[in-house]
Design an enzyme around this catalytic site. Sequence first.
Site, PDB file in Angstrom:
ATOM      1  N   THR A  70       2.236   1.980  -7.170  1.00 22.17           N
ATOM      2  CA  THR A  70       2.195   2.446  -8.552  1.00 22.17           C
ATOM      3  C   THR A  70       1.759   1.302  -9.465  1.00 22.17           C
ATOM      4  OG1 THR A  70       3.889   4.085  -8.112  1.00 22.17           O
ATOM      5  CG2 THR A  70       3.580   3.467 -10.419  1.00 22.17           C
ATOM      6  N   ASN A 150      -2.945  11.752  -0.334  1.00 18.59           N
ATOM      7  CA  ASN A 150      -1.601  11.722   0.251  1.00 18.59           C
ATOM      8  C   ASN A 150      -1.108  13.095   0.670  1.00 18.59           C
ATOM      9  OD1 ASN A 150      -1.824  11.564  -2.714  1.00 18.59           O
ATOM     10  ND2 ASN A 150       0.316  12.193  -2.663  1.00 18.59           N
ATOM     11  N   GLN A 178      -2.924   5.481   1.289  1.00 19.74           N
ATOM     12  CA  GLN A 178      -2.706   6.320   2.471  1.00 19.74           C
ATOM     13  C   GLN A 178      -3.697   6.004   3.586  1.00 19.74           C
ATOM     14  OE1 GLN A 178      -0.248   8.311   3.170  1.00 19.74           O
ATOM     15  NE2 GLN A 178       0.728   8.435   1.158  1.00 19.74           N
ATOM     16  N   ALA A 197       3.040  -1.451   0.957  1.00 14.47           N
ATOM     17  CA  ALA A 197       3.536  -1.829   2.291  1.00 14.47           C
ATOM     18  C   ALA A 197       4.279  -0.701   2.998  1.00 14.47           C
ATOM     19  CB  ALA A 197       4.455  -3.044   2.160  1.00 14.47           C
ATOM     20  N   THR A 234       8.428 -13.834 -10.237  1.00  9.37           N
ATOM     21  CA  THR A 234       8.709 -14.499  -8.961  1.00  9.37           C
ATOM     22  C   THR A 234       8.389 -13.558  -7.799  1.00  9.37           C
ATOM     23  OG1 THR A 234      10.429 -15.788 -10.027  1.00  9.37           O
ATOM     24  CG2 THR A 234      10.532 -15.637  -7.620  1.00  9.37           C
ATOM     25  N   CYS A 322       6.862  11.978  -4.496  1.00  7.45           N
ATOM     26  CA  CYS A 322       7.250  11.538  -5.829  1.00  7.45           C
ATOM     27  C   CYS A 322       7.615  12.737  -6.701  1.00  7.45           C
ATOM     28  CB  CYS A 322       6.110  10.764  -6.467  1.00  7.45           C
ATOM     29  SG  CYS A 322       5.382   9.604  -5.313  1.00  7.45           S
TER      30      CYS A 322
HETATM   31  N1  PLP Z   1      -0.914   6.385  -4.222  1.00  5.77           N
HETATM   32  C1  PLP Z   1      -0.766   7.187  -3.156  1.00  5.77           C
HETATM   33  C2  PLP Z   1      -1.978   7.776  -2.512  1.00  5.77           C
HETATM   34  C3  PLP Z   1       0.507   7.470  -2.668  1.00  5.77           C
HETATM   35  O1  PLP Z   1       0.641   8.267  -1.604  1.00  5.77           O
HETATM   36  C4  PLP Z   1       1.633   6.909  -3.313  1.00  5.77           C
HETATM   37  C5  PLP Z   1       2.997   7.254  -2.858  1.00  5.77           C
HETATM   38  O2  PLP Z   1       3.264   8.335  -2.362  1.00  5.77           O
HETATM   39  C6  PLP Z   1       1.426   6.067  -4.408  1.00  5.77           C
HETATM   40  C7  PLP Z   1       0.135   5.829  -4.841  1.00  5.77           C
HETATM   41  C8  PLP Z   1       2.573   5.428  -5.122  1.00  5.77           C
HETATM   42  O3  PLP Z   1       3.289   4.599  -4.233  1.00  5.77           O
HETATM   43  P1  PLP Z   1       4.668   3.919  -4.622  1.00  5.77           P
HETATM   44  O4  PLP Z   1       5.599   5.045  -4.999  1.00  5.77           O
HETATM   45  O5  PLP Z   1       5.071   3.201  -3.398  1.00  5.77           O
HETATM   46  O6  PLP Z   1       4.430   3.025  -5.765  1.00  5.77           O
END
Ligand code: PLP
Length: 383
Positions: A70, A150, A178, A197, A234, A322
């Site tokens: 994000t 995703n 992804q 990660a 940090t 999410c």
């Molecule tokens: N982008 C994609 C394609 C994702 O699948 C995700 C999480 O599902 C994100 C961004 C956001 O990842 P995070 O919630 O680890 O910040």
Amino acid sequence: MIYLDYNATTPLCDAARDAMLPYLNRHYGNPSSIHAAGREARAAVDNARDKLAALLQVKSGEIIFTSGATESCNLAVFGLARSSSSDGSHIISNKAEHSAVLNPIEHLEKRENFEVTWLNVSDNGMVDLDQLADSIRPDTRLVSIMTANNETGVIQPMREISHICRERCVLLHSDMVQAFGKTDVDVSLVDIASFAAHKFYGPKGTGFLCLRSGLPIQPIMFGGAHENRRRPGTENVASIAAMAAAAEWVSSDRETEQERRARLRDQLWKSIADVFPDARQNGDPVGRLTNTLNLSFTGIDSETMLMALDLEGICASSGSACMVGSVRASHVLLAMGLPIERARSAIRFSLGTWTTAEEIAGAAEALERIAKRTKDAREYALA
Ligand code: PLP
């Protein structure tokens, strides 16, 4: 429990756990400190940066550590759109992106007077390349198109997209969150790419950006001079070390794993299609991640199906993790123009390294039981 939600997150691999433990225990120094403890921590961060750079075939200075995808996507979109060298206020993207990209772009559109062209997405999930080429204007600042979706796993033709953007000298960001570890990724096709990660067997809350050398980016947070003045704070040393170890680990047998997952995924689809004849796959059946099966159980809403699966001990998803807590019709499937009933009945199964043939057989049996119960309930309601 049968875990079929690897696109939401993955378990930590041993290599990542082993790499992080020393920095949670005895090597607790702050990488910015000049004493020995600090230097140990700095070495771990530098080493992780070098490993990731080598894997992606970029320079170490092109890696910027962040708190996850994000933040990476936000920094990419805001940082390039608002960069001091910015000479445009037009952005191009599409509505099937993850909210980590959609929301920053919508913010720029609503609050900072950027103009946005939202590209059409075909019913198989592909962006319209002709429309992309036609939409680029002299004031286009940025194009943002994810490599793999995703929810559906659909893989965009990044080579062609890159060619269109390069020909017209427009910056290109790709959310490769992804794609990494599941398919071939080529960061040389883009100017900036986002990674997380926990999607490749590393820890949650850690990610990175890969930014082409020499490209100025405006920070979105302000504080210290970390990450070459591009991302203050940090460093999360243990997680960064673990992320690099996970990246190496996941890349070591990616191709074999890709094929193995395709076989299991197709087996799962076959079993489902046998007992749910109305089920329909969503997304391009060929150009998609081999671990992802997104389908609509027409007539059964996603929430009901997810609950039925959960009772059978199967972890799946209705799309973007999410959005959990509010099972809404998937914005990705709606962007593909699928009818609302189909978007509301979508389930995503995503496979990973620890998915076995026995688990797929177990999931198939559970789905057969669910199909029978659903049929019985329908017959009872009609009686
Ligand atoms: N982008 C994609 C394609 C994702 O699948 C995700 C999480 O599902 C994100 C961004 C956001 O990842 P995070 O919630 O680890 O910040």
